[in-house]
Motif scaffolding. Structure first.
Motif, mmCIF file in Angstrom:
data_model
loop_
_atom_site.group_PDB
_atom_site.id
_atom_site.type_symbol
_atom_site.label_atom_id
_atom_site.label_comp_id
_atom_site.label_asym_id
_atom_site.label_seq_id
_atom_site.Cartn_x
_atom_site.Cartn_y
_atom_site.Cartn_z
ATOM 1 N N GLU A 1 -6.895 5.470 -2.100
ATOM 2 C CA GLU A 1 -7.544 4.545 -3.024
ATOM 3 C C GLU A 1 -6.495 3.865 -3.912
ATOM 4 N N MET A 2 -6.705 2.580 -4.185
ATOM 5 C CA MET A 2 -5.768 1.839 -5.014
ATOM 6 C C MET A 2 -6.061 2.124 -6.489
ATOM 7 N N GLY A 3 -5.775 3.334 -6.903
ATOM 8 C CA GLY A 3 -6.007 3.748 -8.280
ATOM 9 C C GLY A 3 -4.800 3.442 -9.133
ATOM 10 N N LEU A 4 -4.813 2.316 -9.826
ATOM 11 C CA LEU A 4 -3.646 1.851 -10.575
ATOM 12 C C LEU A 4 -3.736 2.127 -12.070
ATOM 13 N N VAL A 5 -4.751 2.854 -12.496
ATOM 14 C CA VAL A 5 -4.859 3.212 -13.904
ATOM 15 C C VAL A 5 -4.235 4.592 -14.111
ATOM 16 N N PRO A 6 -3.752 4.887 -15.305
ATOM 17 C CA PRO A 6 -3.134 6.190 -15.536
ATOM 18 C C PRO A 6 -4.101 7.335 -15.210
ATOM 19 N N HIS A 7 -3.579 8.350 -14.572
ATOM 20 C CA HIS A 7 -4.318 9.577 -14.245
ATOM 21 C C HIS A 7 -5.516 9.309 -13.329
ATOM 22 N N ALA A 8 -5.424 8.290 -12.481
ATOM 23 C CA ALA A 8 -6.484 8.043 -11.498
ATOM 24 C C ALA A 8 -6.576 9.250 -10.567
ATOM 25 N N PRO A 9 -7.784 9.605 -10.140
ATOM 26 C CA PRO A 9 -7.923 10.771 -9.260
ATOM 27 C C PRO A 9 -7.268 10.547 -7.908
ATOM 28 N N ALA A 10 -6.930 11.638 -7.249
ATOM 29 C CA ALA A 10 -6.316 11.582 -5.919
ATOM 30 C C ALA A 10 -7.423 11.411 -4.889
ATOM 31 N N ASN A 11 -7.777 10.167 -4.617
ATOM 32 C CA ASN A 11 -8.882 9.867 -3.705
ATOM 33 C C ASN A 11 -8.397 9.160 -2.455
ATOM 34 N N MET A 12 -9.125 9.400 -1.365
ATOM 35 C CA MET A 12 -8.923 8.591 -0.170
ATOM 36 C C MET A 12 -10.176 7.746 0.040
ATOM 37 N N VAL A 13 -10.023 6.659 0.778
ATOM 38 C CA VAL A 13 -11.141 5.770 1.072
ATOM 39 C C VAL A 13 -11.125 5.463 2.560
ATOM 40 N N MET A 14 -12.298 5.212 3.108
ATOM 41 C CA MET A 14 -12.387 4.974 4.542
ATOM 42 C C MET A 14 -12.274 3.484 4.859
ATOM 43 N N GLU A 15 -11.251 2.854 4.320
ATOM 44 C CA GLU A 15 -10.922 1.488 4.691
ATOM 45 C C GLU A 15 -10.386 1.503 6.128
ATOM 46 N N PRO A 16 -10.402 0.353 6.808
ATOM 47 C CA PRO A 16 -10.041 0.353 8.228
ATOM 48 C C PRO A 16 -8.617 0.853 8.478
ATOM 49 N N PRO A 17 -8.437 1.601 9.563
ATOM 50 C CA PRO A 17 -7.083 1.988 9.961
ATOM 51 C C PRO A 17 -6.297 0.754 10.374
ATOM 52 N N ALA A 18 -4.977 0.811 10.187
ATOM 53 C CA ALA A 18 -4.152 -0.360 10.471
ATOM 54 C C ALA A 18 -2.758 0.064 10.899
ATOM 55 N N TYR A 19 -1.996 -0.910 11.356
ATOM 56 C CA TYR A 19 -0.632 -0.676 11.828
ATOM 57 C C TYR A 19 0.204 -1.913 11.474
ATOM 58 N N GLY A 20 1.507 -1.799 11.612
ATOM 59 C CA GLY A 20 2.388 -2.913 11.305
ATOM 60 C C GLY A 20 3.138 -3.397 12.532
ATOM 61 N N ILE A 21 3.390 -4.694 12.592
ATOM 62 C CA ILE A 21 4.252 -5.307 13.612
ATOM 63 C C ILE A 21 5.341 -6.068 12.854
ATOM 64 N N HIS A 22 6.593 -5.842 13.225
ATOM 65 C CA HIS A 22 7.714 -6.453 12.517
ATOM 66 C C HIS A 22 8.552 -7.244 13.524
ATOM 67 N N ILE A 23 8.717 -8.522 13.266
ATOM 68 C CA ILE A 23 9.457 -9.411 14.159
ATOM 69 C C ILE A 23 10.760 -9.804 13.468
ATOM 70 N N VAL A 24 11.889 -9.466 14.097
ATOM 71 C CA VAL A 24 13.198 -9.840 13.574
ATOM 72 C C VAL A 24 13.755 -10.917 14.501
ATOM 73 N N ARG A 25 13.959 -12.117 13.933
ATOM 74 C CA ARG A 25 14.393 -13.243 14.757
ATOM 75 C C ARG A 25 15.133 -14.247 13.884
ATOM 76 N N ASP A 26 16.245 -14.754 14.394
ATOM 77 C CA ASP A 26 17.012 -15.794 13.709
ATOM 78 C C ASP A 26 17.354 -15.410 12.267
ATOM 79 N N GLY A 27 17.711 -14.136 12.074
ATOM 80 C CA GLY A 27 18.134 -13.688 10.755
ATOM 81 C C GLY A 27 17.017 -13.472 9.752
ATOM 82 N N ARG A 28 15.778 -13.488 10.221
ATOM 83 C CA ARG A 28 14.629 -13.284 9.328
ATOM 84 C C ARG A 28 13.732 -12.191 9.901
#
Length: 199
Positions: free
Chosen positions: A144-171
């Motif tokens: 969970e995106m708990g950005l306030v002080p002392h936010a509880p340690a929660n998980m949320v069932m938002e969709p699972p995801a993955y990353g793809i990283h493309i390195v090309r032409d110095g970027r």
């Protein structure tokens, strides 16, 4: 989960995982199509005592420094614990303990293009010694995106995801893809043709 031995066993067939340049760590470097991918092991093997923080250690930091010095290729670094604070308190408490030492190594090398990591189970971005760093979501639950002080340690069932990283032409360009089936794809032209006229 956050342990070296199961990591090594699960990925034993993957090139580089069997290498052991640093004792008791799964770290390696491989050149892939002109990009050096450096994998670091931040696990501390303390999950049985409910300690989930991460550490690179002096040996791995020295190996990283030497590895970066030995290549002129663009570099992508992959690691589990992010080397920056996220603002999610309970996750930062179990973050990377030697992130300042990691940042000091990075500051000596200008060809690192991206740092990718996990642990926090949601997209978070920062910069470490001038290098863009990105946390990729988990493939199960998210934190969970708990950005306030002392936010509880929660998980949320938002969709699972993955990353793809493309390195090309110095970027480096990074994408996040979602695992759930959301239907489609639907062409934009089809959407426009079927849209109700404005009233």
């Amino acid at each position: 989960h956050d342990r070296t031995a199961p990591l090594r066993e699960a990925f034993s067939a993957f090139p580089g995982v069997a290498d052991a340049p640093v004792a008791h760590k799964v770290c390696y470097a491989r050149s892939v199509d002109g990009v050096t991918v450096v994998v670091l092991d931040t696990s501390m093997d303390r999950i049985e005592t409910m300690q989930h923080e991460g550490e690179l250690g002096d040996g791995q930091l020295a190996w990283l420094d030497a590895t970066l010095a030995a290549t002129t290729e663009p570099v992508l670094i992959a690691m589990h614990h992010p080397p920056f604070a996220t603002g999610i308190g309970f996750m930062d408490e179990i973050g990377l303990t030697d992130r300042d030492a990691f940042a000091a190594v990075l500051a000596k090398h200008s060809h690192v293009m991206r740092i990718v990591c996990g642990h926090v189970h949601r997209v978070v971005m920062d910069v470490v010694s001038g290098v863009p760093a990105m946390i990729v979501p988990g493939v199960a639950h998210q934190v969970e995106m708990g950005l306030v002080p002392h936010a509880p340690a929660n998980m949320v069932m938002e969709p699972p995801a993955y990353g793809i990283h493309i390195v090309r032409d110095g970027r480096t360009t990074s994408h996040v893809g979602y695992v759930n089936d959301f239907g489609g794809p639907i062409e934009f032209n089809d959407m426009a043709a079927n849209a109700e006229p404005a009233r």
